[in-house]
Design a protein around this motif. Structure first.
Motif, PDB file in Angstrom:
ATOM      1  N   LEU A 133      40.592  74.472 -62.054  1.00 56.94           N
ATOM      2  CA  LEU A 133      39.243  75.081 -62.077  1.00 56.94           C
ATOM      3  C   LEU A 133      38.070  74.437 -61.416  1.00 56.94           C
ATOM      4  N   SER A 134      37.366  75.337 -60.411  1.00 55.92           N
ATOM      5  CA  SER A 134      35.929  74.896 -59.935  1.00 55.92           C
ATOM      6  C   SER A 134      34.977  75.248 -61.181  1.00 55.92           C
TER       7      SER A 134
ATOM      8  N   PRO B 183      32.042  78.919 -56.143  1.00 58.62           N
ATOM      9  CA  PRO B 183      33.506  79.380 -55.911  1.00 58.62           C
ATOM     10  C   PRO B 183      34.281  79.208 -54.568  1.00 58.62           C
ATOM     11  N   ALA B 184      33.679  78.235 -53.791  1.00 57.69           N
ATOM     12  CA  ALA B 184      34.263  78.048 -52.342  1.00 57.69           C
ATOM     13  C   ALA B 184      35.641  77.660 -52.603  1.00 57.69           C
TER      14      ALA B 184
ATOM     15  N   LEU C 229      41.384  79.212 -51.625  1.00 57.88           N
ATOM     16  CA  LEU C 229      42.736  78.896 -51.871  1.00 57.88           C
ATOM     17  C   LEU C 229      43.335  80.285 -52.536  1.00 57.88           C
ATOM     18  N   ALA C 230      42.551  81.159 -52.931  1.00 52.76           N
ATOM     19  CA  ALA C 230      43.333  82.284 -53.491  1.00 52.76           C
ATOM     20  C   ALA C 230      44.079  83.018 -52.520  1.00 52.76           C
TER      21      ALA C 230
ATOM     22  N   ALA D  60      43.549  78.997 -58.644  1.00 50.07           N
ATOM     23  CA  ALA D  60      42.631  78.582 -58.440  1.00 50.07           C
ATOM     24  C   ALA D  60      41.492  79.523 -59.290  1.00 50.07           C
ATOM     25  N   LEU D  61      40.668  78.911 -59.875  1.00 46.65           N
ATOM     26  CA  LEU D  61      39.645  79.701 -60.855  1.00 46.65           C
ATOM     27  C   LEU D  61      38.320  79.034 -60.759  1.00 46.65           C
ATOM     28  N   THR D  62      37.516  79.659 -60.972  1.00 48.51           N
ATOM     29  CA  THR D  62      35.981  79.226 -60.929  1.00 48.51           C
ATOM     30  C   THR D  62      35.322  79.772 -62.272  1.00 48.51           C
ATOM     31  N   VAL D  63      34.958  78.622 -63.080  1.00 46.80           N
ATOM     32  CA  VAL D  63      34.627  78.871 -64.347  1.00 46.80           C
ATOM     33  C   VAL D  63      33.308  79.779 -64.720  1.00 46.80           C
ATOM     34  N   PRO D  64      32.242  79.900 -63.830  1.00 42.57           N
ATOM     35  CA  PRO D  64      31.206  80.683 -64.206  1.00 42.57           C
ATOM     36  C   PRO D  64      31.632  81.948 -63.673  1.00 42.57           C
TER      37      PRO D  64
END
Length: 494
Positions: free
Chosen positions: A67-68, A72-73, A78-79, A106-110
Motif C-alpha cells: 500500500l502506497s 500513486p507512482a 508496478l501494476a 500494489a495499491l494506493t490508499v487515497p
C-alpha cells in the motif's frame, strides 16, 4: 531502451532473456498474507526479498500486497508489471540481477481506499508491515501521539478516508474486530528506537481517543514485534533503469542495493509468520541492543556524513569516504562517542561491526546520495545523534565528534554549501527550520542558540547542558571560519 525490448510482467516473464534469476514458484497459486504500508525501495529490497526466499522454498499464503500511502507512482510502475520488479545487487565485483515476485498487488490508499481497507481487514492477512519513515508515526517531541497533527485531527473526526498511519490502522483493526477476521501482527521496520513499542504507543492512544471500545480487542488480538533492518538502498536513477534495459527488458522501477542485508525480529507473532529465519533473518526475544547498534553506528554515521559531506559539496557516501578526513572522523565518532554508549550485542563485536560499516560505505557501486540521507533531519537526529550524546554526557564525557555533526546540521539548514551550491531542506519542519536558521544567520552563537531553543528537536536537558552547547557552538564557529575540512582537521587534532 529499444522498442522491441519487452516490459517486465507475468506474461513476458518466461520469454525474457536469460540472465536475471526469476521466481521459480507459481505466483498465481499464492495468496496474500502480508499487507505492507509503504511500498518504497527499502521494503522491496529487504523484507520482500526475505519473503521471496520463503516462497521459493515452498511456503504459501505469504504473498504481499503493498500500500502506497500518498503517491500513486509505485503503484503505477508496478501494476502493469503484475508486481514484478528487479533487485540489482551491486558490489565491487559487479552486478547481480534478480526478479522478485513476492509483491502480488500494489495499491494506493487515497485512490483505492475501499480495496486497501478490505485487504487490511481480510482474514487471510495475518501480518501488516510498515516502512513509512519516522514522520509518518505522527509523534510529538516526547514520542507520544501528536494529537494536534492535522492528519490525526482529521482522522479523529472520522470523516472520509484516513490520512494518517494510526488512523488507517485503527480503521482496519475496527473492521477486523467487527467481522471476526482474526488476530494480526503489526510489524514496523522503520528506524525508530524501540519501534514496535513506539507503534503500539501511538496507535493505542489514537484508539483511546477515537474508538476506546476497540482497546480490549487489540489487547487480545494484536502484537507489535520490534525489528532492526539494515541494507543500503539508494534511490533509483535513470541509469539504473538503463542497466536493466541492457539486460534485454524494461523495468519501470528496479531497485539497487548493496550485497549486505540484515534483519533482526522479535518473535512475537499472534497469527503465524513465514520462516524468515531460514532466509537469513535472526529471530530474537529482544531486539533492543541490535536496534541501538544500527541506529547509532550506521544511521548516526550516515547523518554525520550527510551534513558534513553535503556542506563540502560532496555527492555520495562513497565519495565522502574517499575523503581521508571524513573517513578518519567516522572512526573517531564510532570509537569515542558511539560505541561507549552501547550495551553488549549478542554475537556482535562492535569494533568489527563498525569496520564492516566502513567497508560498506566505501562501495563505489552504490551511489547513495547524501542529500537523500539528509532528509527529515529533525526526525532522525534525536535517535541517531542526540540521544547517544546525552548518554555520553551522563558518562561524564562531552561528545566532540557528535557536536561537530550537529553543528554541520545547523549550518546545513541555511541551504548553501561551500562550493556555492544550494539545497532544499526536505523535512516536516523544513519551513520553520529554514526560517529560524536564516533569522540567526552565519553567527555561531545566534544560530546554535536559536536551534537549541526548539524542543521538537532538542530535549530540554540536552539543550540546557552548557558543555554540549559550548562544544556545538565552537564546532559551528570552526565550520563558519575554516570550512568542513578545516573543522575536521581541528577535530581530529583534539
Amino acid at each position: 531502451m529499444t522498442a522491441s525490448s519487452p516490459r517486465l510482467s507475468a506474461a513476458s516473464l518466461g520469454s525474457l532473456p536469460a540472465g536475471p534469476r526469476r521466481p521459480g514458484y507459481d505466483r498465481a497459486a499464492q495468496g496474500i498474507g502480508i499487507v505492507h504500508l509503504g511500498l518504497g525501495a527499502f521494503h522491496r529490497a529487504h523484507q520482500a526479498v526475505y519473503t521471496e526466499e520463503r516462497l521459493e522454498a515452498g511456503e504459501s499464503g505469504w504473498g504481499i500486497c503493498g500500500l502506497s500511502l500518498r503517491s500513486p507512482a509505485v503503484r503505477d510502475a508496478l501494476a502493469p508489471q503484475d508486481g514484478l520488479y528487479t533487485v540489482l545487487t551491486r558490489g565491487p565485483g559487479g552486478d547481480e540481477a534478480r526478479i522478485i515476485g513476492s509483491v502480488l498487488e500494489a495499491l494506493t490508499v487515497p485512490e483505492q481506499p475501499d480495496l486497501a481497507l478490505a485487504r487490511l481487514a481480510d482474514p487471510a492477512t495475518r501480518i501488516i508491515g510498515l516502512t513509512v519513515t519516522e514522520k509518518a508515526y505522527c509523534r510529538d517531541s516526547g514520542g507520544a501521539l501528536d494529537e494536534q497533527h492535522p492528519d490525526i485531527r482529521h482522522d479523529l473526526e472520522g470523516q472520509g478516508t484516513p490520512r494518517s498511519v494510526p488512523g488507517l490502522l485503527a480503521a482496519a483493526l475496527r473492521r477486523r474486530a467487527e467481522t471476526g477476521a482474526g488476530a494480526v501482527t503489526l510489524m514496523t521496520c522503520d528506524n525508530l528506537p524501540d519501534n514496535g513499542r513506539t507503534l503500539e504507543r501511538v496507535l493505542r492512544r489514537f484508539v483511546e481517543l477515537r474508538d476506546p471500545s476497540l482497546a480490549g480487542w487489540m489487547a487480545e488480538n494484536v502484537s507489535f514485534p520490534a525489528t532492526m533492518v539494515d541494507r543500503i538502498v539508494p534511490a533509483t536513477t535513470d541509469a539504473d533503469r538503463a542497466a536493466i534495459a541492457a539486460l534485454g527488458y524494461q523495468d519501470a522501477w528496479p531497485i539497487v542495493a548493496e550485497p549486505f542485508s540484515q534483519w533482526v525480529i522479535e518473535d512475537r507473532f499472534v497469527n503465524g509468520r513465514p520462516r524468515w529465519e531460514e532466509a537469513g533473518a535472526l529471530m530474537v526475544q529482544d531486539v533492543h541492543a541490535y536496534e541501538l547498534m544500527k541506529l547509532r553506528c550506521l544511521n548516526g554515521a550516515h547523518s554525520s556524513l550527510a551534513y558534513l559531506g553535503g556542506l563540502a559539496g560532496i555527492g555520495t557516501v562513497s565519495e565522502a569516504m574517499a575523503e581521508p578526513l571524513l573517513a578518519d572522523f567516522l572512526k573517531r565518532l564510532w570509537a569515542e562517542d558511539v560505541i561507549p554508549t552501547l550495551p553488549p550485542v549478542p554475537g556482535i563485536d562492535l569494533p568489527g561491526y563498525t569496520a564492516q560499516l566502513e567497508e560498506r560505505f566505501r562501495n563505489p557501486a552504490i551511489r547513495h546520495r547524501l542529500l537523500q540521507i539528509a532528509m527529515d533531519g529533525s526526525q532522525k537526529l534525536p535517535q541517531r545523534l542526540l540521544r547517544p550524546a546525552a548518554d555520553r554526557l551522563a558518562q561524564g564525557v562531552v561528545p566532540k565528534r557528535i557536536a561537530l555533526a550537529v553543528a554541520a546540521w545547523m549550518l546545513f539548514l541555511l541551504g548553501e554549501d561551500e562550493t556555492g551550491g544550494s539545497h532544499r531542506i526536505d523535512d516536516p519542519m523544513g519551513e520553520v527550520l529554514s526560517a529560524t536558521a536564516r533569522g540567526a544567520g552565519r553567527d555561531a552563537t545566534a544560530l546554535s542558540d536559536a536551534l537549541f531553543a526548539m524542543p521538537e528537536v532538542f530535549e530540554p536537558a540536552l539543550a540546557a547542558h552548557q558543555g554540549f552547547r559550548a562544544a556545538v557552538r565552537e564546532a559551528l564557529a570552526l565550520l563558519l571560519r575554516d570550512g568542513v575540512r578545516g573543522a575536521l582537521r581541528a577535530s581530529l587534532a583534539a
